[in-house]
Scaffold this motif. Structure first.
Motif, PDB file in Angstrom:
ATOM      1  N   TYR A 202      -0.145 -19.980  -1.086  1.00 38.34           N
ATOM      2  CA  TYR A 202       0.183 -18.761  -0.198  1.00 38.34           C
ATOM      3  C   TYR A 202      -0.599 -18.581   0.953  1.00 38.34           C
ATOM      4  O   TYR A 202       0.066 -18.346   2.089  1.00 38.34           O
ATOM      5  CB  TYR A 202       0.220 -17.524  -0.826  1.00 38.34           C
ATOM      6  CG  TYR A 202       1.468 -17.049  -1.577  1.00 38.34           C
ATOM      7  CD1 TYR A 202       2.327 -18.063  -2.289  1.00 38.34           C
ATOM      8  CD2 TYR A 202       1.651 -15.815  -2.173  1.00 38.34           C
ATOM      9  CE1 TYR A 202       3.195 -17.701  -2.969  1.00 38.34           C
ATOM     10  CE2 TYR A 202       2.532 -15.379  -3.016  1.00 38.34           C
ATOM     11  CZ  TYR A 202       3.603 -16.452  -3.537  1.00 38.34           C
ATOM     12  OH  TYR A 202       4.668 -16.161  -4.397  1.00 38.34           O
ATOM     13  N   LYS A 206       1.243 -19.079   4.650  1.00 39.77           N
ATOM     14  CA  LYS A 206       1.006 -17.914   5.603  1.00 39.77           C
ATOM     15  C   LYS A 206       0.435 -18.454   7.260  1.00 39.77           C
ATOM     16  O   LYS A 206       0.520 -17.892   8.165  1.00 39.77           O
ATOM     17  CB  LYS A 206       0.202 -16.938   4.903  1.00 39.77           C
ATOM     18  CG  LYS A 206       0.310 -15.584   5.835  1.00 39.77           C
ATOM     19  CD  LYS A 206      -0.615 -14.431   5.146  1.00 39.77           C
ATOM     20  CE  LYS A 206      -1.938 -14.977   4.713  1.00 39.77           C
ATOM     21  NZ  LYS A 206      -2.723 -13.570   4.388  1.00 39.77           N
ATOM     22  N   ILE A 235       8.789 -19.326  -4.352  1.00 40.81           N
ATOM     23  CA  ILE A 235       8.620 -19.330  -2.994  1.00 40.81           C
ATOM     24  C   ILE A 235       8.060 -20.805  -2.797  1.00 40.81           C
ATOM     25  O   ILE A 235       8.354 -21.639  -1.839  1.00 40.81           O
ATOM     26  CB  ILE A 235       7.642 -18.217  -2.675  1.00 40.81           C
ATOM     27  CG1 ILE A 235       8.360 -17.119  -2.527  1.00 40.81           C
ATOM     28  CG2 ILE A 235       7.222 -18.757  -1.125  1.00 40.81           C
ATOM     29  CD1 ILE A 235       7.579 -15.800  -2.120  1.00 40.81           C
ATOM     30  N   LYS A 252       7.719 -17.754   4.441  1.00 41.94           N
ATOM     31  CA  LYS A 252       6.392 -17.347   5.158  1.00 41.94           C
ATOM     32  C   LYS A 252       6.554 -16.021   5.264  1.00 41.94           C
ATOM     33  O   LYS A 252       5.455 -15.305   4.772  1.00 41.94           O
ATOM     34  CB  LYS A 252       6.320 -18.028   6.405  1.00 41.94           C
ATOM     35  CG  LYS A 252       4.889 -17.785   7.211  1.00 41.94           C
ATOM     36  CD  LYS A 252       4.861 -18.381   8.383  1.00 41.94           C
ATOM     37  CE  LYS A 252       3.447 -18.024   9.125  1.00 41.94           C
ATOM     38  NZ  LYS A 252       3.353 -18.750  10.304  1.00 41.94           N
ATOM     39  N   VAL A 255       5.871 -14.423   1.719  1.00 42.98           N
ATOM     40  CA  VAL A 255       4.504 -14.416   1.353  1.00 42.98           C
ATOM     41  C   VAL A 255       3.707 -13.244   2.169  1.00 42.98           C
ATOM     42  O   VAL A 255       3.091 -12.365   1.435  1.00 42.98           O
ATOM     43  CB  VAL A 255       3.983 -15.800   1.693  1.00 42.98           C
ATOM     44  CG1 VAL A 255       2.382 -15.551   1.573  1.00 42.98           C
ATOM     45  CG2 VAL A 255       4.546 -16.686   1.029  1.00 42.98           C
ATOM     46  N   GLU A 259       1.951 -10.073   0.006  1.00 39.35           N
ATOM     47  CA  GLU A 259       0.785  -9.914  -0.031  1.00 39.35           C
ATOM     48  C   GLU A 259       0.455  -8.365   0.384  1.00 39.35           C
ATOM     49  O   GLU A 259      -0.624  -7.728   0.322  1.00 39.35           O
ATOM     50  CB  GLU A 259      -0.097 -10.899   0.974  1.00 39.35           C
ATOM     51  CG  GLU A 259       0.042 -12.256   0.255  1.00 39.35           C
ATOM     52  CD  GLU A 259      -1.012 -13.217   0.970  1.00 39.35           C
ATOM     53  OE1 GLU A 259      -1.622 -12.712   2.187  1.00 39.35           O
ATOM     54  OE2 GLU A 259      -1.238 -14.073   0.324  1.00 39.35           O
TER      55      GLU A 259
END
Length: 544
Positions: A202, A206, A235, A252, A255, A259
């Motif tokens: 991730y 990102k 993802i 993106k 993600v 988060e």
């Protein structure tokens, strides 16, 4: 060289030290374990707590359990050898309701008169205080009311649970209950445990600009091969499989959204591996006394079987000679299941059946290690059962020996850990090409499929970070060549399996072979095999 002299003197002196009750007294001291806890605490993050559990009891069959073996990390930090226990270490000083300050707590199994009648006395709270040096020692039944507020810490560090423990029928505060208590109080759930590889994936998604997304997708694709569980994440899988930049931009954003909405957990199942690896990969002088003794005992086992070996022996009899020597020197256990493979069986890397009834004129690969007071050796020799290498056997053996010599010579402070593999593999590959056993360098791994070095200590594959070599690390150097029957080469090579393994102490002055007492050169092996064995006259009545 100073450390070698210290360990040798201590080894000889320890042979003379026996307690009045007949038990050995050369175990690690309580001061050693306390110093290790202090060193551990110095590496803890600010405002953190570490919770370590004893090993579970392993059931053998019905109401019979395997001999109990403590978790090496738990033993390293406590010296406690019993099951059903918890160690709690705090990064900062704590204060209890009575106003007493403390930095650690040990919970030990409850006293139980009936179970102690069957299995021996338990150390108990007073023993943990007096013999192990813990000021704050409690029974396991007190763990539920320990007063630890796990939510108040930035990090709660522990090794994740493998679910290989069972509820005891005889113990109230058993390991099962202790773990369940911790899970409840620490708000543990499977979903609360971060997946480090998923987090890393991730983070890559990102942080990646769209221009580099194809390269990142390719890297993540390789990661999926090693960590197939990542394929379950939609993802990550879609990011790898799509070629559309707009889709990758949307992923993106997903993600980033996930988060931002995911509550941060203070549960940490990764840091203990790093901390314990940093500590245990460097051996102290006190550890080296025990580890050196384990290695020398193992080398003596190899020497004695070289003298005793004959074609009529079985693999399990050969195993028995090694393990008898271990017991004569006071070794409690084997460090791992003994490997004794004759002929084609030597081509099975972890062959532990050891059922061949007669080794005949084969090469016999013997990979065994004595465990002494928790520390285990790992020594391998390959010898001809009849005392004489054939032409083909000697060619392969000497090639492995040359590779091992280069590997040992490269085990110096500052070199990368994989250097022993690099230099040894280069020699073996070149030799196999010259012999016509392989036709390309890529084929070499087929006959030398494993790595060359690992740490040894409380585990045969001991904890460590596998970075550059440092002084007082102890590693194996163990190249090998294995050519099983049916291989794509001249059949004169078939059934030859050779591994030579020694335990190497890395020092500022170069490597020291701790297992050098067991001959390695083919000529020296043949010479020793001509000597009379103390077991030559040991015969038993026939049961036929």
């Amino acid at each position: 060289m100073k450390l070698k002299l210290i360990t040798l003197c201590a080894f000889l002196f320890s042979l003379l030290i026996i307690a009045q009750d007949g038990n050995p007294t050369d175990y690690l001291s309580s001061e050693f374990h306390k110093e290790r806890r202090d060193a551990f605490r110095a590496k803890m993050p600010e405002n953190s707590v570490a919770v370590l559990f004893a090993n579970p009891i392993r059931n053998r069959a019905n109401d019979v359990d395997y001999i109990y073996h403590q978790d090496p990390n738990f033993y390293y930090l406590t010296g406690f050898k019993e099951p059903h226990a918890v160690l709690v270490i705090f990064s900062d000083e704590q204060t209890n309701a009575e106003g007493n300050s403390y930095k650690e707590m040990l919970f030990v199994q409850d006293k139980n008169a009936r179970m102690e009648l069957y299995n021996g006395a338990r150390l108990g709270v007073e023993g943990a205080k007096n013999k192990l040096g813990f000021d704050m020692a409690y029974f396991g039944s007190d763990f539920e009311n320990s007063g630890i507020d796990y939510a108040s810490f930035n990090k709660v560090m522990f090794f994740n649970f493998e679910d290989d423990y069972r509820k005891s029928k005889r113990e109230k505060a058993d390991l099962y209950s202790l773990i369940e208590t911790f899970k409840t109080q620490a708000n543990y759930s499977v979903n609360a445990i971060p997946n480090p590889m998923k987090e890393r994936a991730y983070e890559m998604i990102k942080a990646t600009e769209i221009e580099q997304s194809a390269d990142v997708a390719q890297n993540l694709g390789r990661a999926l091969e090693y960590y197939p569980e990542l394929k379950d994440d939609k993802i990550i899988s879609e990011y790898v499989n799509t070629t559309d930049n707009n889709t990758r931009i949307e992923l993106k954003q997903q993600v980033i959204k996930i988060e931002s909405e995911t509550p941060k957990s203070n549960l940490d199942t990764q840091s203990l591996t790093t901390i314990m690896g940093e500590l245990r990969q460097i051996k102290t002088e006190e550890e080296m006394v025990l580890l050196t003794k384990a290695v020398r005992i193992s080398a003596m086992g190899q020497r004695e079987i070289m003298k005793a070996m004959h074609p009529g022996m079985s693999e399990t009899e050969i195993q028995g000679v090694h393990e008898y020597v271990y017991k004569k020197y006071g070794s409690e256990y084997e460090g791992y299941p003994s490997i004794v493979g004759a002929g084609n069986n030597a081509c099975v890397l972890h062959y532990i059946d050891n059922t061949k009834m007669h080794v005949e004129n084969d090469l016999v690969l013997m990979d065994l290690g004595a465990e002494y007071h928790g520390y285990t050796a790992d020594v391998t020799r390959t010898i001809p059962a009849n005392g004489k290498f054939t032409k083909e056997q000697k060619i392969i053996y000497d090639l492995v020996y040359e590779a091992q010599e280069a590997g040992i010579a490269s085990a110096v402070v500052g070199n990368p850990h994989n250097i022993t593999d690099t230099v040894g593999r280069e020699i073996i590959t070149k030799g196999l090409l010259e012999l016509g056993i392989i036709k390309s360098e890529e084929e070499s791994r087929k006959y030398f499929p494993h790595g060359t070095s690992h740490y040894i200590g409380l585990d045969v594959h001991d904890a460590g970070l596998y970075g550059a070599f440092e002084a007082n690390m102890v590693i194996t150097v163990e190249p090998g060549i294995y050519i099983p029957k049916g291989s794509d080469c001249d059949e004169k090579w078939w059934g030859i399996g050779v591994r030579i393994e020694d335990d190497i102490l890395i020092t500022e002055n170069g490597p020291i072979n701790l297992s050098a007492e067991a001959p390695r050169k083919s000529e020296e092996i043949e010479k020793l095999m001509k000597e009379k064995s103390a077991l030559d006259d040991f015969t038993l009545p026939s049961l036929d």
